[in-house]
Design an enzyme around this catalytic site. Structure first.
Site, PDB file in Angstrom:
ATOM      1  N   LYS A  95      -1.583  -1.039  -4.322  1.00 56.85           N
ATOM      2  CA  LYS A  95      -2.081  -1.248  -2.961  1.00 56.85           C
ATOM      3  C   LYS A  95      -2.773  -2.603  -2.815  1.00 56.85           C
ATOM      4  O   LYS A  95      -2.830  -3.153  -1.722  1.00 56.85           O
ATOM      5  CB  LYS A  95      -2.994  -0.108  -2.558  1.00 56.85           C
ATOM      6  CG  LYS A  95      -2.208   1.189  -2.402  1.00 56.85           C
ATOM      7  CD  LYS A  95      -2.999   2.315  -1.800  1.00 56.85           C
ATOM      8  CE  LYS A  95      -2.093   3.499  -1.477  1.00 56.85           C
ATOM      9  NZ  LYS A  95      -1.637   4.201  -2.688  1.00 56.85           N
TER      10      LYS A  95
HETATM   11  C1  PLP Z   1      -0.506   5.003  -2.723  1.00 64.23           C
HETATM   12  C2  PLP Z   1       0.137   5.197  -4.043  1.00 64.23           C
HETATM   13  C3  PLP Z   1       1.471   5.662  -4.163  1.00 64.23           C
HETATM   14  C4  PLP Z   1       2.311   6.070  -2.961  1.00 64.23           C
HETATM   15  O1  PLP Z   1       2.634   4.991  -2.148  1.00 64.23           O
HETATM   16  P1  PLP Z   1       3.199   5.242  -0.658  1.00 64.23           P
HETATM   17  O2  PLP Z   1       3.359   3.902  -0.076  1.00 64.23           O
HETATM   18  O3  PLP Z   1       2.125   6.050   0.027  1.00 64.23           O
HETATM   19  O4  PLP Z   1       4.447   5.992  -0.788  1.00 64.23           O
HETATM   20  C5  PLP Z   1       2.025   5.744  -5.429  1.00 64.23           C
HETATM   21  N1  PLP Z   1       1.308   5.426  -6.526  1.00 64.23           N
HETATM   22  C6  PLP Z   1       0.034   4.989  -6.459  1.00 64.23           C
HETATM   23  C7  PLP Z   1      -0.700   4.667  -7.720  1.00 64.23           C
HETATM   24  C8  PLP Z   1      -0.603   4.849  -5.228  1.00 64.23           C
HETATM   25  O5  PLP Z   1      -1.875   4.412  -5.168  1.00 64.23           O
END
Ligand code: PLP
Length: 472
Positions: free
Chosen positions: A112
């Site tokens: 993120k």
């Molecule tokens: C947020 C997250 C996901 C999922 O991502 P999306 O965009 O919501 O599908 C997968 N792995 C980790 C470690 C995350 O923080």
């Protein structure tokens, strides 16, 4: 490049307005009116660029001419300056033809950061230019809160309040948020669950007078900029593996469908992507949808990959809107159905189109642990439980010797318990976070009450810079 809403009932707007609004006024999500596409020759010419250079070039067409090229290139370079290593998103080979795209080298060790480091700076840039400030309020069950805090710390136009459920997130996750000693960052531990935190945030946003008074804003997973920033690493991986000549399959650990949808956007832009594998944990609404054509909600159950414990994938609406031929009224009707009955179904023709690009795959906790153990045994690499779901999907769904890139979304040290359970060894935090467990914390504790929260935010926001709370 202007932006339209997936529910078709909002006039087209520019980039900055879509950025600041997040959600469209009609309740839909913003999407560009048309996709900027690159020819094979243009894609070839991208080879050799650094990650920040590539990011600036690929995102530029989405800015609608509202931010200058040099300013944006500098903003993006700064966003990725604190990542460990030059590559930002390094690609490593797990076994012949099976690759791991490491997206966890940012400040909070999860993918993120890649989008939020850009989003935080864009927010600050646009607001400062307009002479405005906003108050960002969000709830987190883990990763998003820390990534948002790191992205917004010390930015003059932003004051941030992040709610987390007291005692219900891991110590590492809490400390990644509470040890950020910036004066514009406020952590609040709520005496309740994550759902209580989310309900409080929703109630704040629903209070029109309060919303205007403190200029409430959200940095959440539906902001267009997050998708826009995430499509870059699909290109960096594709180019490294021979794009535009060679097609690649991507396997993506999925919760809100944001990351996998970014792959879809990269494909629209011209990157040759053969398939996108949608890996879920036991919360498998998306895996079920791609198998059956029925999008049906069920209850969220905890798993070893908590950032994917989601049953309503907010970004899915963007994909749906496109699948419906960009018919906003039809998308709005299906979303209303879903709200009312908890499900909707798509016809065979539309599903054939969806299944041509996507495959769903569900990975339970036992298979997640088995995958972490097998990867460690076979390649010597330690992966986190989220990344493991993508690897498990890739190993099951790969056809022949086609190249598959598995997105690694978190550093294993962020989820030490699951990793230790699988491998017998506890992963260690990278050196720059080694003192995380001994840094001072700043956090306030509040009851699960809207009035108390509103008062707290009001007084802290009014005090502006300078008000900070003691150790929880
Ligand atoms: C947020 C997250 C996901 C999922 O991502 P999306 O965009 O919501 O599908 C997968 N792995 C980790 C470690 C995350 O923080």
């Amino acid at each position: 490049m202007r932006y339209v809403s997936t529910r078709g009932d909002t006039p087209a707007c520019g980039f900055e307005d879509a950025l600041l609004a997040g959600l469209a006024p009609d309740g839909g999500l913003f999407l560009p009116e048309a996709w900027p596409t690159l020819s094979a020759g243009e894609i070839k010419a991208l080879g050799g660029k650094s990650y920040p250079e590539l990011a600036a070039v690929l995102m530029m067409p989405y800015l609608n001419g509202e931010i200058g090229e040099d300013v944006f290139a500098e903003l993006v370079a700064e966003a990725y300056r604190d990542f460990e290593g030059e590559a930002v998103a390094p690609l490593v080979e797990l076994e012949p033809g099976l690759w791991l795209l490491e997206l966890f080298h940012g400040p909070t060790l999860a993918f993120k950061d890649i989008a939020l480091q850009v989003l935080g700076r864009l927010f600050d840039h646009v607001l400062s230019k307009r002479g405005e400030r906003v108050t960002i309020v969000g709830a987190t069950s883990g990763d998003t809160g820390s990534a948002a805090i790191e992205a917004c710390r010390d930015r003059a136009a932003l004051t941030v309040f992040i709610l987390h459920p007291q005692g219900r997130i891991s110590e590492i996750q809490r400390r990644q948020m509470t040890t950020v000693g910036s004066e514009n960052i406020h952590n609040i531990a709520i005496d309740g669950t994550f759902d209580d935190c989310q309900a409080l945030v929703k109630a704040l946003f629903a209070d029109g007078a309060f919303r205007t008074e403190i200029r409430l804003a959200a940095i959440n997973s539906i902001n267009w900029v997050r998708v826009m920033a995430q499509c870059v690493y699909y290109f960096s991986a594709g180019l490294a593996l021979g794009a535009p000549e060679r097609e690649v399959v991507f396997s993506v650990p999925t919760g809100n469908f944001g990351d996998v949808y970014a792959g879809h956007v990269a494909r629209h832009m011209g990157l040759p992507i053969r398939r996108l594998l949608v890996a879920t944990n036991r919360n498998d609404i998306l895996a079920r949808f791609f198998e059956s054509g029925v999008y049906r909600k069920s209850t969220v159950e905890p798993s070893l990959s908590p950032s994917m414990d989601i049953q309503v994938a907010s970004n899915f609406e963007r994909f749906l809107f496109e699948l419906l031929g960009r018919n906003g009224a039809a998308a709005a009707a299906l979303m209303a159905d879903f709200l009312e009955r908890g499900e909707f179904a798509l016809d065979a023709r539309r599903m054939a189109e969806a299944q041509a690009l996507y495959r769903g795959f569900r990975v339970d906790d036992a298979a997640t642990l088995a995958t972490i153990a097998a990867v460690a045994r076979e390649s010597g690499r330690v992966v986190d439980p989220h990344s493991a779901t993508g690897i498990a999907a890739a190993k099951s769904l790969r056809e022949g010797d086609e190249p598959v890139v598995c997105l690694a979304t978190a550093h294993p040290a962020k989820f030490p318990d699951a990793v230790e359970q699988a491998t017998g060894e506890r992963p260690v935090l990278p050196a720059r976070l080694a003192d995380l467990m001994t840094r001072p914390e700043w956090c306030s504790a509040l009851p699960n009450e809207l009035g108390a929260l509103r008062d707290h935010i009001r007084s802290a926001a009014r005090a502006g810079q300078g008000l900070r709370e003691g150790v929880a």
